[in-house]
Design an enzyme around this catalytic site. Structure first.
Site, short mmCIF file in Angstrom:
data_model
loop_
_atom_site.label_atom_id
_atom_site.label_comp_id
_atom_site.label_asym_id
_atom_site.label_seq_id
_atom_site.Cartn_x
_atom_site.Cartn_y
_atom_site.Cartn_z
N SER A 117 0.82 -1.21 0.00
CA SER A 117 0.00 0.00 0.00
C SER A 117 0.85 1.26 0.00
O SER A 117 1.96 1.27 0.57
CB SER A 117 -0.88 -0.04 1.26
OG SER A 117 -1.39 1.23 1.55
N TYR A 141 -1.42 0.16 10.39
CA TYR A 141 -1.74 -0.54 9.14
C TYR A 141 -0.56 -0.46 8.17
O TYR A 141 -0.05 -1.47 7.69
CB TYR A 141 -3.01 0.07 8.52
CG TYR A 141 -3.24 -0.33 7.08
CD1 TYR A 141 -3.47 -1.66 6.74
CD2 TYR A 141 -3.21 0.62 6.06
CE1 TYR A 141 -3.67 -2.02 5.41
CE2 TYR A 141 -3.41 0.27 4.74
CZ TYR A 141 -3.63 -1.06 4.42
OH TYR A 141 -3.82 -1.43 3.10
N LYS A 145 2.25 -3.36 6.77
CA LYS A 145 2.58 -3.64 5.36
C LYS A 145 4.09 -3.53 5.17
O LYS A 145 4.71 -4.35 4.48
CB LYS A 145 1.87 -2.64 4.44
CG LYS A 145 0.34 -2.81 4.40
CD LYS A 145 -0.03 -4.06 3.64
CE LYS A 145 -1.53 -4.23 3.49
NZ LYS A 145 -1.90 -5.51 2.89
N1 LIG Z 1 -8.84 -1.16 -1.52
C1 LIG Z 1 -7.82 -0.30 -1.52
O1 LIG Z 1 -7.95 0.89 -1.88
C2 LIG Z 1 -6.43 -0.77 -1.11
C3 LIG Z 1 -5.35 0.14 -1.18
C4 LIG Z 1 -4.08 -0.30 -0.83
C5 LIG Z 1 -3.87 -1.60 -0.41
N2 LIG Z 1 -4.94 -2.47 -0.32
C6 LIG Z 1 -4.68 -3.84 0.13
O2 LIG Z 1 -5.27 -4.73 -0.81
C7 LIG Z 1 -5.70 -5.90 -0.15
C8 LIG Z 1 -7.15 -6.19 -0.53
O3 LIG Z 1 -7.97 -5.09 -0.12
P1 LIG Z 1 -9.53 -5.11 -0.39
O4 LIG Z 1 -9.96 -3.69 -0.54
O5 LIG Z 1 -9.83 -6.09 -1.46
O6 LIG Z 1 -10.06 -5.65 1.02
P2 LIG Z 1 -11.26 -6.67 1.32
O7 LIG Z 1 -11.55 -6.52 2.78
O8 LIG Z 1 -12.36 -6.50 0.34
O9 LIG Z 1 -10.57 -8.08 1.06
C9 LIG Z 1 -9.74 -8.72 1.99
C10 LIG Z 1 -10.13 -10.18 2.01
O10 LIG Z 1 -9.24 -10.89 2.90
C11 LIG Z 1 -10.01 -11.76 3.71
N3 LIG Z 1 -9.23 -12.00 4.93
C12 LIG Z 1 -8.90 -11.10 5.89
N4 LIG Z 1 -8.15 -11.70 6.84
C13 LIG Z 1 -7.99 -13.00 6.45
C14 LIG Z 1 -7.31 -14.12 7.00
N5 LIG Z 1 -6.62 -14.03 8.15
N6 LIG Z 1 -7.33 -15.29 6.32
C15 LIG Z 1 -8.01 -15.40 5.15
N7 LIG Z 1 -8.69 -14.36 4.58
C16 LIG Z 1 -8.68 -13.19 5.23
C17 LIG Z 1 -11.33 -11.05 3.91
O11 LIG Z 1 -12.38 -11.92 4.27
C18 LIG Z 1 -11.54 -10.42 2.54
O12 LIG Z 1 -12.23 -11.31 1.67
C19 LIG Z 1 -5.46 -5.70 1.33
O13 LIG Z 1 -4.24 -6.33 1.66
C20 LIG Z 1 -5.34 -4.20 1.45
O14 LIG Z 1 -4.53 -3.85 2.56
C21 LIG Z 1 -6.21 -2.08 -0.66
#
Ligand SMILES: NC(=O)c1ccc[n+]([C@@H]2O[C@H](COP(=O)([O-])OP(=O)(O)OC[C@H]3O[C@@H](n4cnc5c(N)ncnc54)[C@H](O)[C@@H]3O)[C@@H](O)[C@H]2O)c1
Length: 337
Positions: A117, A141, A145
């Site tokens: 991120s 957070y 990362k």
């Molecule tokens: N959405 C954004 O703008 C953004 C920006 C930067 C980084 N990210 C990173 O991208 C990744 C995905 O983000 P997202 O927006 O799709 O989030 P999201 O919450 O939609 O998806 C995360 C998924 O991980 C699963 N999960 C969480 N903990 C778990 C565990 N211990 N074991 C198995 N599954 C688990 C959740 O059930 C969920 O389905 C994350 O790592 C987030 O930090 C997202």
């Protein structure tokens, strides 16, 4: 290639699973459904409900499925929650992440692509932000990362693990099949569309930033472009691929790439475009600044282009907000859970 996608029932993971399947790869999803939705997982992928932090179960899954590479999207990812409960972020994102790496090592899976991120950078000295900028996260957070990025690096030195670290900026948009549903929703575009649909009014956090219209500027990246980058990054972790191999006779180093469009849009730009997409004013109020919101976060994206030949193909706000709105209208109940 057969890929284990952690978090494949989430927003980014789900769209990435679809892209992997479309590119002809096989997919197993490992997701505990804590913030995800089972309905997101494409029927051609196998969903295993469980946590990647269970080292033994994950090792057995990797072995029994004959997995070649891991796309690690799962995480706890709420900045505010991480400030209130840092242990959760260390326990799940860092300690749990190391359990995943140990399972991978024991199963002989030495290929990982990681959802990192822009929050690893904290408040940058310069913009656009290059991958060489110092990492100074300003919340647990982002710190979690950064810590997992470090673990990937040292697994490269110790065990030859090949890894790609993708630092996302602000992910947005939808595909025909999948859109963004987080609870709580903390992202600007879905919150603007919730307000447009009669939900709670949108709050703009501060309009006194040192930017042209006083609101923070961010770099938005379409989730489908992100998914394309993941497919390219996973391919690059192949043991015959020089891009992720040992560097100059030294150890294997992670390849690190920002994913953004290199274009900044202010909060008011997003609001204006969202109003154009929905065709009416969106109820909103202006509140105080949120602690730790830098004025401008824009990616330099040259590295992703150079290494993976990747370019954002859907880089206008109209495409991102328009696709998100189309999905929301077609799925008024979200995923029905
Ligand atoms: N959405 C954004 O703008 C953004 C920006 C930067 C980084 N990210 C990173 O991208 C990744 C995905 O983000 P997202 O927006 O799709 O989030 P999201 O919450 O939609 O998806 C995360 C998924 O991980 C699963 N999960 C969480 N903990 C778990 C565990 N211990 N074991 C198995 N599954 C688990 C959740 O059930 C969920 O389905 C994350 O790592 C987030 O930090 C997202």
């Amino acid at each position: 290639m057969k890929v284990l996608v952690t978090g494949g029932a989430g927003y980014v993971g789900g769209v990435s699973v679809d892209a992997l399947l479309a590119a002809g790869h096989e997919v197993v999803v490992l997701d505990d459904l804590s913030t995800g939705h089972a309905a997101i997982v494409h029927p051609a992928a196998r969903l295993v409900v469980g946590t990647y932090a269970d080292e033994t179960a994950t090792r057995e899954l990797l072995k029994s499925e004959g997995v070649d590479a891991i796309l690690h999207c799962a995480a706890r990812s709420l900045v505010g929650e991480s400030m209130a409960n840092p242990a959760k972020y260390y326990r799940e994102n860092v300690v749990g992440g190391v359990a995943l790496l140990e399972a991978a090592r024991a199963a002989g899976v030495l290929r990982v692509v990681f959802s990192s991120s822009a929050s690893t950078y904290g408040v940058p000295d310069e913009t656009p932000i290059t991958e060489q900028a110092p990492l100074r996260p300003i919340n647990p957070y982002g710190e979690s990362k950064r810590a997992f990025e470090g673990a990937l690096r040292w697994y490269g030195v110790a065990y030859g693990l090949r890894s790609v670290i993708l630092r996302y900026f602000n992910v947005a948009g939808a595909t025909d099949r999948l859109g963004e549903v987080h609870r709580p929703e903390t992202h600007l575009i879905p919150n603007a569309l919730i307000a447009a649909s009669g939900g709670r009014a949108l709050t703009l956090f501060g309009e006194d930033y040192p930017t042209p219209d006083g609101t923070p500027i961010r770099d938005y990246i379409h989730v489908a472009d992100l998914a394309d980058a993941h497919v390219a990054a996973l391919v690059a972790t192949d043991s015959a691929d020089a891009r992720t191999g040992p560097v100059g006779g030294g150890p294997t180093e992670p390849v690190i790439a920002n994913l953004g469009t290199s274009t900044g849009f202010s909060v008011k730009d997003v609001l204006r475009e969202a109003e154009a997409v929905v065709g009416r004013p969106i109820p909103h109020t202006v509140g105080p600044r949120r602690a730790g919101d830098p004025p401008v976060l824009v990616a330099s994206n040259g590295r992703a282009r150079e290494v993976f030949g990747w370019a954002a193909g859907r880089s206008t706000l109209a495409e991102m907000i328009g696709s998100a709105w189309a999905w929301r209208r077609a799925h008024p109940e979200g995923y029905g859970d």
